[in-house]
Design an enzyme around this catalytic site. Structure first.
Site, PDB file in Angstrom:
ATOM      1  CG  ASN A  11      -1.765   1.217   1.352  1.00  0.00           C
ATOM      2  OD1 ASN A  11      -1.780   2.054   0.444  1.00  0.00           O
ATOM      3  ND2 ASN A  11      -2.485   1.343   2.462  1.00  0.00           N
ATOM      4  CD1 TRP A  12       3.626   0.970  -2.464  1.00  0.00           C
ATOM      5  CD2 TRP A  12       3.616   1.765  -4.558  1.00  0.00           C
ATOM      6  NE1 TRP A  12       4.353   0.103  -3.246  1.00  0.00           N
ATOM      7  CE2 TRP A  12       4.370   0.565  -4.536  1.00  0.00           C
ATOM      8  CE3 TRP A  12       3.472   2.439  -5.779  1.00  0.00           C
ATOM      9  CZ2 TRP A  12       4.980   0.035  -5.684  1.00  0.00           C
ATOM     10  CZ3 TRP A  12       4.077   1.907  -6.919  1.00  0.00           C
ATOM     11  CH2 TRP A  12       4.819   0.721  -6.863  1.00  0.00           C
ATOM     12  CE  LYS A  13      -0.188   3.103   4.741  1.00  0.00           C
ATOM     13  NZ  LYS A  13      -0.064   3.173   6.202  1.00  0.00           N
ATOM     14  CG  HIS A 101      -5.901   1.784   5.196  1.00  0.00           C
ATOM     15  ND1 HIS A 101      -5.455   2.700   6.129  1.00  0.00           N
ATOM     16  CD2 HIS A 101      -4.879   0.922   4.986  1.00  0.00           C
ATOM     17  CE1 HIS A 101      -4.194   2.393   6.458  1.00  0.00           C
ATOM     18  NE2 HIS A 101      -3.832   1.316   5.775  1.00  0.00           N
ATOM     19  CD  GLU A 103      -2.949   5.320   6.706  1.00  0.00           C
ATOM     20  OE1 GLU A 103      -2.967   5.385   5.462  1.00  0.00           O
ATOM     21  OE2 GLU A 103      -2.003   4.804   7.351  1.00  0.00           O
ATOM     22  CD  GLU A 173      -3.489  -2.584   7.077  1.00  0.00           C
ATOM     23  OE1 GLU A 173      -2.370  -2.792   6.627  1.00  0.00           O
ATOM     24  OE2 GLU A 173      -4.145  -1.551   6.823  1.00  0.00           O
ATOM     25  N   GLY A 179       2.391   2.183  10.785  1.00  0.00           N
ATOM     26  CA  GLY A 179       3.330   3.290  10.672  1.00  0.00           C
ATOM     27  C   GLY A 179       4.028   3.637  11.973  1.00  0.00           C
ATOM     28  CB  SER A 218       5.125  -1.988  11.983  1.00  0.00           C
ATOM     29  OG  SER A 218       4.736  -0.644  12.240  1.00  0.00           O
ATOM     30  N   GLY A 239       2.982  -1.227   4.267  1.00  0.00           N
ATOM     31  CA  GLY A 239       3.041   0.199   3.965  1.00  0.00           C
ATOM     32  C   GLY A 239       4.476   0.620   3.681  1.00  0.00           C
ATOM     33  N   GLY A 240       5.115   1.202   4.683  1.00  0.00           N
ATOM     34  CA  GLY A 240       6.449   1.795   4.509  1.00  0.00           C
ATOM     35  C   GLY A 240       7.455   0.889   3.816  1.00  0.00           C
TER      36      GLY A 240
HETATM   37  P1  13P Z   1       3.052   0.292   7.665  1.00  0.00           P
HETATM   38  O1  13P Z   1       3.570  -0.992   7.091  1.00  0.00           O
HETATM   39  O2  13P Z   1       3.817   1.488   7.213  1.00  0.00           O
HETATM   40  O3  13P Z   1       2.886   0.199   9.151  1.00  0.00           O
HETATM   41  O4  13P Z   1       1.572   0.494   7.069  1.00  0.00           O
HETATM   42  C1  13P Z   1       0.669  -0.554   7.150  1.00  0.00           C
HETATM   43  C2  13P Z   1      -0.535  -0.203   6.371  1.00  0.00           C
HETATM   44  O5  13P Z   1      -1.292   0.664   6.731  1.00  0.00           O
HETATM   45  C3  13P Z   1      -0.779  -0.937   5.118  1.00  0.00           C
HETATM   46  O6  13P Z   1      -2.058  -0.697   4.643  1.00  0.00           O
END
Ligand code: 13P
Length: 258
Positions: A11-13, A101, A103, A173, A179, A218, A239-240
């Site tokens: 997920n590149w957000k 998600h 967010e 999640e 994050g 994470s 994510g990251g």
């Molecule tokens: P991180 O891997 O950066 O914690 O993000 C997880 C995420 O929200 C994937 O959708």
């Protein structure tokens, strides 16, 4: 042999505009085709920001890496300024979508019912749908993990027929792990996943065991293998660590080892 084919999703957000995302996708493709993460036998998906979908689709054309959209409106078309459509995402080359998600729930006021409507919109458009659920830290401290995840998932799946379940994946999640660098322990993650699968069995007795449950929060190269080794963890939503080829390829490789 794993019961379910793992899915590793990035997920590149809101990172990576069209040029950067296209380049990252190309590097990822090269790395995976030249053997990094080899043997995973899993499915791979990346979710770029909507504006970067065309360049990523172009960079990945003919590869085994699928592309998804991070969020869609509940309607395919209409007077919805600023929104994206599942039908249009499909036309643009996406085969997956995310919804629910945390967010989106936190910063865009997404509701359980809104997520449900988007699940339907995605399925109707021919997309595969990854539904995200997960509790906040306060909810975990209050012992409400099962209640919250079951409520989120139960509403999201309202009206989804058993015949559509093969098009779905669920990503657990925990909000406190996203994050933050604080990963759920493999035991915490497995406990939640097993509970989610038990609940799915009550809704879809014949299909629940085939549904992929991904863990997100994470996930890094150094913790992926133990997480993915849990019996009810069938992939990762990253994510990251999905923004760097080396760490994402290492997580893909961990899926093969699990
Ligand atoms: P991180 O891997 O950066 O914690 O993000 C997880 C995420 O929200 C994937 O959708």
């Amino acid at each position: 042999m794993a019961l379910r084919t793992p899915i590793i999703a990035g997920n590149w957000k809101l990172h990576m505009g069209p040029a950067a995302a296209g380049a990252l996708a190309g590097y990822l493709r090269d790395a995976l085709e030249s053997g990094a993460g080899a043997g995973s036998g899993g499915e791979l998906v990346v979710f770029p920001t909507a504006l970067s979908i065309p360049s990523v689709v172009a960079a990945l054309a003919g590869s085994a890496i699928a592309v998804g959209i991070q969020e869609v409106a509940a309607k395919p078309t209409g007077a919805l300024t600023g929104a994206n459509s599942a039908v249009m995402a499909r036309e643009a080359g996406c085969t997956w979508m995310l919804t629910g998600h945390s967010e989106r729930r936190q910063f865009f006021a997404e509701t359980d019912e809104g997520v449900r409507d988007k699940v339907k919109a995605g399925l109707a458009a021919g997309l595969r749908v990854m539904v995200c659920i997960g509790e906040t830290l306060d909810e975990r401290k209050a012992g409400r993990v099962e209640e919250v995840t079951r409520r989120q998932l139960g509403v999201a799946l309202q009206g989804v027929p058993a015949s559509a379940l093969a098009e779905l994946a669920v990503a657990y999640e925990p909000v406190w792990a996203i994050g933050t660098g604080v990963t759920a322990t493999p035991e915490q993650a497995e406990e939640a996943h097993a509970s989610i699968r038990a609940y799915l069995r009550t809704l879809y007795p014949a299909e629940a065991d085939a549904l992929r449950l991904l863990y997100g929060g994470s996930v890094k190269a150094d913790n992926a293998a133990t997480l993915l080794g849990q019996p009810d963890i069938d992939g990762a939503l990253v994510g990251g660590a999905s923004l760097e080829v080396a760490s994402f390829a290492a997580i893909v490789g961990a899926a093969g080892a699990a």
